[in-house]
Design a protein around this motif. Structure first.
Motif, PDB file in Angstrom:
ATOM      1  N   GLU A  25       0.857  -1.197   0.000  1.00 26.29           N
ATOM      2  CA  GLU A  25       0.000   0.000   0.000  1.00 26.29           C
ATOM      3  C   GLU A  25       0.885   1.235   0.000  1.00 26.29           C
ATOM      4  O   GLU A  25       1.591   1.454   0.972  1.00 26.29           O
ATOM      5  CB  GLU A  25      -0.867  -0.053   1.273  1.00 26.29           C
ATOM      6  CG  GLU A  25      -1.979   0.943   1.341  1.00 26.29           C
ATOM      7  CD  GLU A  25      -2.966   0.848   0.184  1.00 26.29           C
ATOM      8  OE1 GLU A  25      -3.160   1.891  -0.443  1.00 26.29           O
ATOM      9  OE2 GLU A  25      -3.486  -0.246  -0.075  1.00 26.29           O
ATOM     10  N   PRO A  26       0.989   2.052  -1.037  1.00 28.69           N
ATOM     11  CA  PRO A  26       0.364   1.889  -2.346  1.00 28.69           C
ATOM     12  C   PRO A  26       0.996   0.732  -3.147  1.00 28.69           C
ATOM     13  O   PRO A  26       2.140   0.352  -2.899  1.00 28.69           O
ATOM     14  CB  PRO A  26       0.636   3.237  -3.023  1.00 28.69           C
ATOM     15  CG  PRO A  26       1.816   3.821  -2.314  1.00 28.69           C
ATOM     16  CD  PRO A  26       1.806   3.277  -0.927  1.00 28.69           C
ATOM     17  N   LYS A  27       0.222   0.242  -4.132  1.00 26.59           N
ATOM     18  CA  LYS A  27       0.687  -0.904  -4.932  1.00 26.59           C
ATOM     19  C   LYS A  27       1.897  -0.493  -5.780  1.00 26.59           C
ATOM     20  O   LYS A  27       2.006   0.651  -6.210  1.00 26.59           O
ATOM     21  CB  LYS A  27      -0.439  -1.396  -5.844  1.00 26.59           C
ATOM     22  CG  LYS A  27      -1.613  -2.019  -5.096  1.00 26.59           C
ATOM     23  CD  LYS A  27      -2.650  -2.521  -6.087  1.00 26.59           C
ATOM     24  CE  LYS A  27      -3.781  -3.318  -5.458  1.00 26.59           C
ATOM     25  NZ  LYS A  27      -4.614  -2.589  -4.484  1.00 26.59           N
ATOM     26  N   ARG A  28       2.773  -1.462  -6.003  1.00 26.27           N
ATOM     27  CA  ARG A  28       3.968  -1.192  -6.824  1.00 26.27           C
ATOM     28  C   ARG A  28       4.405  -2.471  -7.520  1.00 26.27           C
ATOM     29  O   ARG A  28       3.999  -3.573  -7.119  1.00 26.27           O
ATOM     30  CB  ARG A  28       5.109  -0.667  -5.931  1.00 26.27           C
ATOM     31  CG  ARG A  28       5.450  -1.639  -4.812  1.00 26.27           C
ATOM     32  CD  ARG A  28       6.723  -1.289  -4.052  1.00 26.27           C
ATOM     33  NE  ARG A  28       7.061  -2.415  -3.197  1.00 26.27           N
ATOM     34  CZ  ARG A  28       6.883  -2.469  -1.892  1.00 26.27           C
ATOM     35  NH1 ARG A  28       6.394  -1.435  -1.250  1.00 26.27           N
ATOM     36  NH2 ARG A  28       7.186  -3.551  -1.208  1.00 26.27           N
ATOM     37  N   HIS A 251       3.474   5.191 -13.497  1.00 25.60           N
ATOM     38  CA  HIS A 251       2.429   4.455 -12.785  1.00 25.60           C
ATOM     39  C   HIS A 251       1.464   3.859 -13.803  1.00 25.60           C
ATOM     40  O   HIS A 251       1.402   4.311 -14.951  1.00 25.60           O
ATOM     41  CB  HIS A 251       1.610   5.401 -11.882  1.00 25.60           C
ATOM     42  CG  HIS A 251       2.416   6.123 -10.844  1.00 25.60           C
ATOM     43  ND1 HIS A 251       2.419   5.764  -9.519  1.00 25.60           N
ATOM     44  CD2 HIS A 251       3.245   7.194 -10.933  1.00 25.60           C
ATOM     45  CE1 HIS A 251       3.202   6.587  -8.830  1.00 25.60           C
ATOM     46  NE2 HIS A 251       3.725   7.461  -9.676  1.00 25.60           N
ATOM     47  N   GLU A 253      -2.656   3.434 -13.889  1.00 25.14           N
ATOM     48  CA  GLU A 253      -3.794   3.926 -13.098  1.00 25.14           C
ATOM     49  C   GLU A 253      -5.074   3.213 -13.522  1.00 25.14           C
ATOM     50  O   GLU A 253      -5.408   3.196 -14.719  1.00 25.14           O
ATOM     51  CB  GLU A 253      -3.924   5.433 -13.320  1.00 25.14           C
ATOM     52  CG  GLU A 253      -4.997   6.061 -12.462  1.00 25.14           C
ATOM     53  CD  GLU A 253      -5.032   7.566 -12.667  1.00 25.14           C
ATOM     54  OE1 GLU A 253      -4.207   8.281 -12.058  1.00 25.14           O
ATOM     55  OE2 GLU A 253      -5.888   8.009 -13.457  1.00 25.14           O
ATOM     56  N   PHE A 271      -8.741  -3.114  -7.270  1.00 27.96           N
ATOM     57  CA  PHE A 271      -8.252  -1.787  -7.673  1.00 27.96           C
ATOM     58  C   PHE A 271      -9.443  -0.859  -7.656  1.00 27.96           C
ATOM     59  O   PHE A 271     -10.475  -1.166  -8.261  1.00 27.96           O
ATOM     60  CB  PHE A 271      -7.680  -1.828  -9.096  1.00 27.96           C
ATOM     61  CG  PHE A 271      -6.445  -2.703  -9.212  1.00 27.96           C
ATOM     62  CD1 PHE A 271      -5.177  -2.151  -9.098  1.00 27.96           C
ATOM     63  CD2 PHE A 271      -6.573  -4.072  -9.416  1.00 27.96           C
ATOM     64  CE1 PHE A 271      -4.045  -2.955  -9.189  1.00 27.96           C
ATOM     65  CE2 PHE A 271      -5.451  -4.876  -9.501  1.00 27.96           C
ATOM     66  CZ  PHE A 271      -4.179  -4.321  -9.389  1.00 27.96           C
ATOM     67  N   SER A 272      -9.294   0.286  -6.994  1.00 25.02           N
ATOM     68  CA  SER A 272     -10.405   1.239  -7.060  1.00 25.02           C
ATOM     69  C   SER A 272     -10.130   2.246  -8.184  1.00 25.02           C
ATOM     70  O   SER A 272      -8.983   2.365  -8.652  1.00 25.02           O
ATOM     71  CB  SER A 272     -10.616   1.932  -5.715  1.00 25.02           C
ATOM     72  OG  SER A 272      -9.381   2.259  -5.161  1.00 25.02           O
ATOM     73  N   GLU A 275      -6.847   4.336  -8.648  1.00 21.78           N
ATOM     74  CA  GLU A 275      -5.734   3.755  -7.868  1.00 21.78           C
ATOM     75  C   GLU A 275      -4.559   3.450  -8.793  1.00 21.78           C
ATOM     76  O   GLU A 275      -4.738   3.009  -9.929  1.00 21.78           O
ATOM     77  CB  GLU A 275      -6.210   2.479  -7.164  1.00 21.78           C
ATOM     78  CG  GLU A 275      -5.134   1.911  -6.244  1.00 21.78           C
ATOM     79  CD  GLU A 275      -5.597   0.675  -5.460  1.00 21.78           C
ATOM     80  OE1 GLU A 275      -6.774   0.263  -5.589  1.00 21.78           O
ATOM     81  OE2 GLU A 275      -4.747   0.123  -4.736  1.00 21.78           O
ATOM     82  N   ARG A 276      -3.359   3.668  -8.290  1.00 24.13           N
ATOM     83  CA  ARG A 276      -2.177   3.498  -9.142  1.00 24.13           C
ATOM     84  C   ARG A 276      -1.259   2.377  -8.679  1.00 24.13           C
ATOM     85  O   ARG A 276      -1.144   2.133  -7.471  1.00 24.13           O
ATOM     86  CB  ARG A 276      -1.358   4.790  -9.153  1.00 24.13           C
ATOM     87  CG  ARG A 276      -2.050   5.906  -9.904  1.00 24.13           C
ATOM     88  CD  ARG A 276      -1.256   7.192  -9.792  1.00 24.13           C
ATOM     89  NE  ARG A 276      -1.886   8.233 -10.589  1.00 24.13           N
ATOM     90  CZ  ARG A 276      -1.478   9.487 -10.636  1.00 24.13           C
ATOM     91  NH1 ARG A 276      -0.427   9.881  -9.938  1.00 24.13           N
ATOM     92  NH2 ARG A 276      -2.108  10.363 -11.394  1.00 24.13           N
ATOM     93  N   ILE A 277      -0.602   1.762  -9.656  1.00 25.22           N
ATOM     94  CA  ILE A 277       0.520   0.851  -9.372  1.00 25.22           C
ATOM     95  C   ILE A 277       1.772   1.630  -9.776  1.00 25.22           C
ATOM     96  O   ILE A 277       1.891   2.057 -10.929  1.00 25.22           O
ATOM     97  CB  ILE A 277       0.478  -0.440 -10.226  1.00 25.22           C
ATOM     98  CG1 ILE A 277      -0.904  -1.096 -10.196  1.00 25.22           C
ATOM     99  CG2 ILE A 277       1.560  -1.411  -9.776  1.00 25.22           C
ATOM    100  CD1 ILE A 277      -1.036  -2.268 -11.200  1.00 25.22           C
ATOM    101  N   HIS A 278       2.686   1.809  -8.845  1.00 30.13           N
ATOM    102  CA  HIS A 278       3.921   2.556  -9.141  1.00 30.13           C
ATOM    103  C   HIS A 278       4.913   1.571  -9.779  1.00 30.13           C
ATOM    104  O   HIS A 278       5.314   0.596  -9.153  1.00 30.13           O
ATOM    105  CB  HIS A 278       4.453   3.103  -7.815  1.00 30.13           C
ATOM    106  CG  HIS A 278       5.527   4.127  -7.969  1.00 30.13           C
ATOM    107  ND1 HIS A 278       5.914   4.952  -6.952  1.00 30.13           N
ATOM    108  CD2 HIS A 278       6.304   4.462  -9.026  1.00 30.13           C
ATOM    109  CE1 HIS A 278       6.875   5.752  -7.367  1.00 30.13           C
ATOM    110  NE2 HIS A 278       7.137   5.464  -8.626  1.00 30.13           N
TER     111      HIS A 278
END
Ligand code: AVI
Length: 319
Positions: A25-28, A251, A253, A271-272, A275-278
């Motif tokens: 949290e946050p996703k990566r 990211h 998104e 995933f909302s 919401e982002r994956i870095h």
């Protein structure tokens, strides 16, 4: 015992990184996951886009200053390259070394045996006085010890790959490289420099959307290798300049609220909307941040070469 071994071998090498990154949290996701065969091909394509200046700028610097760089690096060199790199840039340096010494031992270090094989085949044919001894290793985890090898070592770490490390990782990595060398050995590093935010932004948001494909390929790879059901159209490529941290951030998104199931992990990820994956940081440097990094890594900055716009720097550091 045998059963366990077999089961371990069935688990994809990316499973642990994906599980850890998407549970965070946050996703990566770590940027090394970009580089499967498709991702490496897309990266090559990025380097040919009009907007992505680093590769062609570094190449221009090497073409113009290879003779000076090699003269400064010293006599009787043994060349090491971390990462298979662009064969073209390495060739420019090999040619400059062979203009000053009769024979050259070259150790490309790369995790991919295919990339190494390609380097051996193409270089051996073109440079009769070059001897290529490839080393298959993940240099970010394990560096071979070069201290017992003959000659003065020149280690290439070009292409601004150092910018994809976090600052503390870059320092730890350079310290490990230093420990694998002897006093008097040298490193040649490529650094992408801080510049106009618009230039930086365009380089990671090219009009042909190759960088977007490269970024999304990490999801396609997870679909292929771990049986996931990511819908690539439901994620946006997002890349921007973070001036405070002196880095481009990439990211992915989520365009909607969604669930993704990854079969090989037996796990559902939520995933909302927004919401982002870095997926990547690409740090950009100034002359003072380069000096600081080298000082902290106990390396001596000996000389540096740039293009006329000062967009990129090639730096020679001494152990
Ligand atoms: C490999 N590395 C130096 C590239 C960079 O610019 O950070 C990777 C890349 N990511 C998006 N475009 C290129």
């Amino acid at each position: 015992m045998t059963v366990f071994k077999k089961a371990e071998q069935l688990v994809s090498p990316i499973a642990a990184d994906v599980l850890e990154g998407l549970s965070a949290e946050p996703k990566r996701l770590p940027p090394k996951l970009f580089y499967d065969a498709k991702g490496s091909q897309l990266f090559e394509e990025i380097t040919r886009t009009r907007e992505y200046y680093p590769t062609r700028t570094e190449r221009g610097i090497l073409e113009e200053f290879a003779g000076d760089i090699i003269r400064e690096a010293g006599n009787n060199l043994t060349l090491v390259e971390l990462g298979a790199g662009s064969a073209y840039k390495t060739r420019v340096l090999i040619r400059a070394i062979l203009a000053r010494q009769l024979r050259l031992e070259f150790h490309p270090v790369d995790v991919s045996p295919a990339a190494l094989q390609q380097a051996v085949t193409s270089l051996n044919g073109d440079f009769p006085r070059l001897h290529v001894s490839p080393i298959a290793a993940d240099y970010s985890r394990h560096l071979p010890d070069f201290r017992s090898r003959p000659g003065r070592k020149l280690v290439l770490f070009i292409g601004s790959t150092i910018g994809n490390f976090e600052p503390d990782e870059a320092e730890q990595f350079l310290k490990r490289v230093r420990a694998s060398l002897q006093t008097g050995d040298a490193l040649l590093l490529g650094f992408d420099m801080v510049k106009d935010a618009r230039v930086l932004h365009s380089a990671y948001n090219d009009a042909a959307r190759v960088t977007a494909q490269f970024n999304k390929n990490v999801l396609a790879r997870i679909n292929r290798e771990l049986g996931a059901d990511f819908d690539l159209d439901e994620f946006n490529h997002v890349a921007f300049w973070n001036a405070r941290k002196s880095r481009i951030e990439m990211h992915l998104e989520s365009r909607v609220d969604q669930n993704v199931y990854i079969t090989d992990l037996g796990t559902n990820f939520q995933f909302s909307f927004g919401e982002r994956i870095h997926t990547e940081n690409s740090y950009k440097f100034t002359s003072s941040s380069i000096s600081r990094l080298l000082r902290q890594s106990a390396l001596r900055l000996e000389n540096s070469w740039s293009d006329p716009q000062k967009w990129f720097s090639v730096v020679l550091a001494r152990v």
